[in-house]
Design a protein around this motif. Sequence first.
Motif, short mmCIF file in Angstrom:
data_model
loop_
_atom_site.label_atom_id
_atom_site.label_comp_id
_atom_site.label_asym_id
_atom_site.label_seq_id
_atom_site.Cartn_x
_atom_site.Cartn_y
_atom_site.Cartn_z
N VAL A 113 51.85 37.67 37.88
CA VAL A 113 51.34 37.19 36.59
C VAL A 113 52.05 35.90 36.15
O VAL A 113 51.45 35.00 35.57
CB VAL A 113 51.50 38.30 35.52
CG1 VAL A 113 51.27 37.75 34.12
CG2 VAL A 113 50.53 39.43 35.80
N VAL A 114 53.35 35.80 36.47
CA VAL A 114 54.10 34.61 36.08
C VAL A 114 53.95 33.49 37.11
O VAL A 114 53.77 32.32 36.75
CB VAL A 114 55.60 34.97 35.89
CG1 VAL A 114 56.42 33.72 35.62
CG2 VAL A 114 55.75 35.95 34.74
N ALA A 115 53.99 33.83 38.39
CA ALA A 115 54.11 32.81 39.44
C ALA A 115 52.82 32.02 39.67
O ALA A 115 52.87 30.79 39.80
CB ALA A 115 54.55 33.47 40.74
N VAL A 116 51.69 32.68 39.74
CA VAL A 116 50.44 31.98 40.08
C VAL A 116 50.07 30.93 39.03
O VAL A 116 49.81 29.76 39.39
CB VAL A 116 49.31 32.99 40.32
CG1 VAL A 116 47.98 32.26 40.53
CG2 VAL A 116 49.62 33.85 41.55
N ALA A 230 43.62 30.04 48.43
CA ALA A 230 43.94 31.46 48.28
C ALA A 230 44.61 32.06 49.50
O ALA A 230 45.44 32.97 49.36
CB ALA A 230 42.66 32.24 47.96
N ILE A 231 44.28 31.58 50.72
CA ILE A 231 44.80 32.26 51.92
C ILE A 231 46.33 32.20 52.01
O ILE A 231 46.98 33.24 52.17
CB ILE A 231 44.14 31.68 53.18
CG1 ILE A 231 42.69 32.16 53.23
CG2 ILE A 231 44.89 32.10 54.44
CD1 ILE A 231 41.96 31.75 54.48
N PRO A 232 46.97 31.03 51.92
CA PRO A 232 48.45 31.05 51.96
C PRO A 232 49.07 31.81 50.79
O PRO A 232 50.10 32.47 50.95
CB PRO A 232 48.83 29.57 51.94
CG PRO A 232 47.62 28.84 51.47
CD PRO A 232 46.45 29.65 51.88
N VAL A 233 48.44 31.72 49.62
CA VAL A 233 48.97 32.46 48.46
C VAL A 233 48.85 33.96 48.69
O VAL A 233 49.76 34.74 48.39
CB VAL A 233 48.22 32.05 47.17
CG1 VAL A 233 48.69 32.89 45.99
CG2 VAL A 233 48.43 30.57 46.89
#
Length: 308
Positions: A113-116, A230-233
Amino acid sequence: MRGTLGFLAHRLLRALIALWLVSTVVFVVMRLSGDPVPLLLPPDAPRSEIFRVRAELGLDRPLPVQYATFLANVLRGDFGRSIHFREPAARVVLDYLPATLELGLAAFAFAVVVAVPIGVLSAARRNSLLDHAAMGVALVGQAAPTFFLGILFILLLSLKAGLLPTGGRGDWHHLVLPALTLGIFAMASIARLTRSAVLEVLRADFIRTARAKGLSERLVVVKHTLKNAAIPVLTITGLQFGTLLGGAVVTETVFAWPGMGRLAIQSIYNRDYPVVQCAVFLSAVVFIVINFVVDLLYGLLDPRVRRA
């Protein structure tokens, strides 16, 4: 369809090999740690009693026989009886598992919730004050050892400010500090990688085309950038979730959290082979299942992965 089945079969075979390797390594390492029988008996116990207990635990048999018995029992879900608790090891570990899941899920939710949002905002406002501040905090979060952060939070927020309990498991107040401590490293890693992934996509030709069409920067980021980044995340998020569950040992020890990691440490001290083997095996299963799910999501997000 054939490509999808081959993709799933390859990932499943790799997961089974990983489980076998993990179970073999933990079996060998625990046998190298020493004989647990002297810890179970008084120092003046007669040799006949030592031999009797060793035979009762199956430790008098050759190591290959013990290993074959161990693998056969694992396939049936039987890890033997705990030497310390005197009950099935699987039951002991499963009793402690909910506490670890509760802590791991809370830390993971905090991290994502904080990082993205921080990672996306830092990339969208590259080289701004917000970007420098966010990446500075992320760097500190990655560099500071978990035990140090835990002790620091206890000193400042529990002992000095009196806001939260110092340890133990209870209501949500007891969960805040352990989840914060455990989730900071994952939060920092996800934020930094999210920023890098979004920046790379923002330099792509199709993004320049979208901007040339007159789309707003917010629409460019939300509609055209996030899915392609989205893939690396997803990769780092999945790996961090598995790491949180399997690597909560330090946090559980600092905050006296009654989870599986703390149980494993105590069992190593007691040379409680069955409990350690079960705890490590279960942690490996959780980690491998998470990676398997991440691999499946790869295939959904990018069909080229299924054909690779």
